[in-house]
Design a protein around this motif. Structure first.
Motif, PDB file in Angstrom:
ATOM      1  N   UNK A  55    -111.554  35.226  63.184  1.00 40.63           N
ATOM      2  CA  UNK A  55    -112.819  35.905  63.410  1.00 40.63           C
ATOM      3  C   UNK A  55    -112.663  36.596  64.752  1.00 40.63           C
ATOM      4  N   UNK A  56    -112.599  37.891  64.731  1.00 41.33           N
ATOM      5  CA  UNK A  56    -112.259  38.650  65.936  1.00 41.33           C
ATOM      6  C   UNK A  56    -113.456  38.866  66.856  1.00 41.33           C
ATOM      7  N   UNK A  57    -114.107  37.774  67.206  1.00 47.68           N
ATOM      8  CA  UNK A  57    -115.152  37.824  68.220  1.00 47.68           C
ATOM      9  C   UNK A  57    -115.195  36.468  68.906  1.00 47.68           C
ATOM     10  N   UNK A  58    -115.582  36.473  70.169  1.00 53.17           N
ATOM     11  CA  UNK A  58    -115.644  35.247  70.943  1.00 53.17           C
ATOM     12  C   UNK A  58    -116.848  34.405  70.542  1.00 53.17           C
ATOM     13  N   UNK A  59    -116.727  33.113  70.757  1.00 56.32           N
ATOM     14  CA  UNK A  59    -117.835  32.194  70.558  1.00 56.32           C
ATOM     15  C   UNK A  59    -118.935  32.572  71.538  1.00 56.32           C
ATOM     16  N   UNK A  60    -120.187  32.599  71.077  1.00 53.51           N
ATOM     17  CA  UNK A  60    -121.280  33.096  71.911  1.00 53.51           C
ATOM     18  C   UNK A  60    -122.260  32.019  72.379  1.00 53.51           C
ATOM     19  N   UNK A  61    -122.335  30.882  71.688  1.00 50.65           N
ATOM     20  CA  UNK A  61    -123.311  29.864  72.075  1.00 50.65           C
ATOM     21  C   UNK A  61    -122.830  28.486  71.627  1.00 50.65           C
ATOM     22  N   UNK A  62    -123.655  27.491  71.902  1.00 47.63           N
ATOM     23  CA  UNK A  62    -123.347  26.122  71.503  1.00 47.63           C
ATOM     24  C   UNK A  62    -123.103  26.071  69.994  1.00 47.63           C
ATOM     25  N   UNK A  63    -122.086  25.330  69.595  1.00 49.80           N
ATOM     26  CA  UNK A  63    -121.776  25.184  68.168  1.00 49.80           C
ATOM     27  C   UNK A  63    -122.898  24.431  67.462  1.00 49.80           C
ATOM     28  N   UNK A  64    -123.176  24.822  66.232  1.00 53.80           N
ATOM     29  CA  UNK A  64    -124.195  24.123  65.448  1.00 53.80           C
ATOM     30  C   UNK A  64    -123.597  22.966  64.665  1.00 53.80           C
ATOM     31  N   UNK A  65    -122.290  22.902  64.619  1.00 48.77           N
ATOM     32  CA  UNK A  65    -121.582  21.807  63.963  1.00 48.77           C
ATOM     33  C   UNK A  65    -120.435  21.420  64.871  1.00 48.77           C
ATOM     34  N   UNK A  66    -120.254  20.128  65.068  1.00 43.09           N
ATOM     35  CA  UNK A  66    -119.105  19.694  65.863  1.00 43.09           C
ATOM     36  C   UNK A  66    -118.565  18.393  65.294  1.00 43.09           C
ATOM     37  N   UNK A  67    -117.374  18.045  65.711  1.00 37.61           N
ATOM     38  CA  UNK A  67    -116.708  16.842  65.227  1.00 37.61           C
ATOM     39  C   UNK A  67    -116.840  15.736  66.259  1.00 37.61           C
ATOM     40  N   UNK A  68    -116.993  14.491  65.783  1.00 38.73           N
ATOM     41  CA  UNK A  68    -117.006  13.303  66.630  1.00 38.73           C
ATOM     42  C   UNK A  68    -115.755  12.498  66.336  1.00 38.73           C
ATOM     43  N   UNK A  69    -115.133  11.976  67.393  1.00 38.30           N
ATOM     44  CA  UNK A  69    -113.928  11.166  67.249  1.00 38.30           C
ATOM     45  C   UNK A  69    -114.128   9.826  67.933  1.00 38.30           C
ATOM     46  N   UNK A  70    -113.631   8.765  67.325  1.00 36.73           N
ATOM     47  CA  UNK A  70    -113.721   7.419  67.882  1.00 36.73           C
ATOM     48  C   UNK A  70    -112.316   6.964  68.261  1.00 36.73           C
ATOM     49  N   UNK A  71    -112.041   6.848  69.559  1.00 35.69           N
ATOM     50  CA  UNK A  71    -110.711   6.430  70.010  1.00 35.69           C
ATOM     51  C   UNK A  71    -110.638   4.920  70.231  1.00 35.69           C
ATOM     52  N   UNK A  72    -109.430   4.433  70.405  1.00 36.81           N
ATOM     53  CA  UNK A  72    -109.249   3.051  70.835  1.00 36.81           C
ATOM     54  C   UNK A  72    -109.650   2.910  72.294  1.00 36.81           C
ATOM     55  N   UNK A  73    -109.326   3.906  73.105  1.00 38.10           N
ATOM     56  CA  UNK A  73    -109.591   3.889  74.544  1.00 38.10           C
ATOM     57  C   UNK A  73    -110.136   5.257  74.941  1.00 38.10           C
ATOM     58  N   UNK A  74    -111.438   5.339  75.172  1.00 41.73           N
ATOM     59  CA  UNK A  74    -112.088   6.615  75.451  1.00 41.73           C
ATOM     60  C   UNK A  74    -111.505   7.308  76.681  1.00 41.73           C
ATOM     61  N   UNK A  75    -111.367   6.581  77.781  1.00 38.48           N
ATOM     62  CA  UNK A  75    -110.861   7.205  79.010  1.00 38.48           C
ATOM     63  C   UNK A  75    -109.459   7.776  78.819  1.00 38.48           C
ATOM     64  N   UNK A  76    -108.591   7.013  78.167  1.00 34.05           N
ATOM     65  CA  UNK A  76    -107.221   7.471  77.947  1.00 34.05           C
ATOM     66  C   UNK A  76    -107.194   8.689  77.022  1.00 34.05           C
ATOM     67  N   UNK A  77    -108.032   8.670  76.007  1.00 36.56           N
ATOM     68  CA  UNK A  77    -108.042   9.788  75.055  1.00 36.56           C
ATOM     69  C   UNK A  77    -108.609  11.053  75.702  1.00 36.56           C
ATOM     70  N   UNK A  78    -109.658  10.913  76.491  1.00 27.96           N
ATOM     71  CA  UNK A  78    -110.214  12.069  77.189  1.00 27.96           C
ATOM     72  C   UNK A  78    -109.158  12.662  78.122  1.00 27.96           C
ATOM     73  N   UNK A  79    -108.464  11.803  78.848  1.00 32.33           N
ATOM     74  CA  UNK A  79    -107.411  12.284  79.757  1.00 32.33           C
ATOM     75  C   UNK A  79    -106.296  12.985  78.976  1.00 32.33           C
ATOM     76  N   UNK A  80    -105.897  12.427  77.832  1.00 28.16           N
ATOM     77  CA  UNK A  80    -104.840  13.039  77.015  1.00 28.16           C
ATOM     78  C   UNK A  80    -105.277  14.410  76.524  1.00 28.16           C
ATOM     79  N   UNK A  81    -106.517  14.521  76.037  1.00 26.72           N
ATOM     80  CA  UNK A  81    -107.026  15.792  75.534  1.00 26.72           C
ATOM     81  C   UNK A  81    -107.163  16.819  76.654  1.00 26.72           C
ATOM     82  N   UNK A  82    -107.571  16.380  77.840  1.00 27.39           N
ATOM     83  CA  UNK A  82    -107.615  17.292  78.979  1.00 27.39           C
ATOM     84  C   UNK A  82    -106.206  17.783  79.314  1.00 27.39           C
ATOM     85  N   UNK A  83    -105.215  16.912  79.189  1.00 28.06           N
ATOM     86  CA  UNK A  83    -103.834  17.304  79.428  1.00 28.06           C
ATOM     87  C   UNK A  83    -103.341  18.348  78.437  1.00 28.06           C
ATOM     88  N   UNK A  84    -103.925  18.342  77.220  1.00 30.51           N
ATOM     89  CA  UNK A  84    -103.570  19.335  76.203  1.00 30.51           C
ATOM     90  C   UNK A  84    -104.337  20.647  76.382  1.00 30.51           C
TER      91      UNK A  84
END
Length: 117
Positions: A55-84
């Protein structure tokens, strides 16, 4: 009538780059690529998957649908995703037990607290 959940479609300015990012983030496999689509799944024959569609246009506002993920370790997963390349975002959620993040194209998702045993 029976419905089978096949994919979640994510519009993207660069379907391949965003699809590869999510494949790395989730540890999923690539099942289809074209000039305008990039699809991933948990395993080759396991659904639902994520399909990134041009879709050749930038995202313009807050998404109306999003995904939720349940990790084993929230802090570690957030840090890993930030690293990506993900970043924490404020969408007005206030102080919560989950962390709202955005992928490289700004699509929000949440990393929830620990899994229930």
């Amino acid at each position: 009538m029976t419905l089978e959940w096949h994919n979640v479609i994510v519009h993207a300015e660069d379907p391949e780059a965003l699809g590869k990012w999510w494949a790395d983030a989730l540890g999923w496999v690539v099942v289809h690529t074209s000039d305008v689509e990039f699809a991933i799944r948990p395993e080759q024959d396991r659904r639902p998957g994520l399909e990134f569609v041009l879709l050749e246009e930038s995202k313009k506002s807050k998404s109306r649908l999003h995904l939720d993920f349940v990790p084993d370790d929230q802090d570690a997963e957030v840090a890993r995703l930030e690293g990506l390349g993900a970043r924490r975002v404020d969408i007005g959620q206030g102080e919560q037990s989950w962390v709202v993040m955005a992928d490289p194209e700004g699509n929000e998702f949440c990393v929830l607290g620990r899994r229930s045993q």
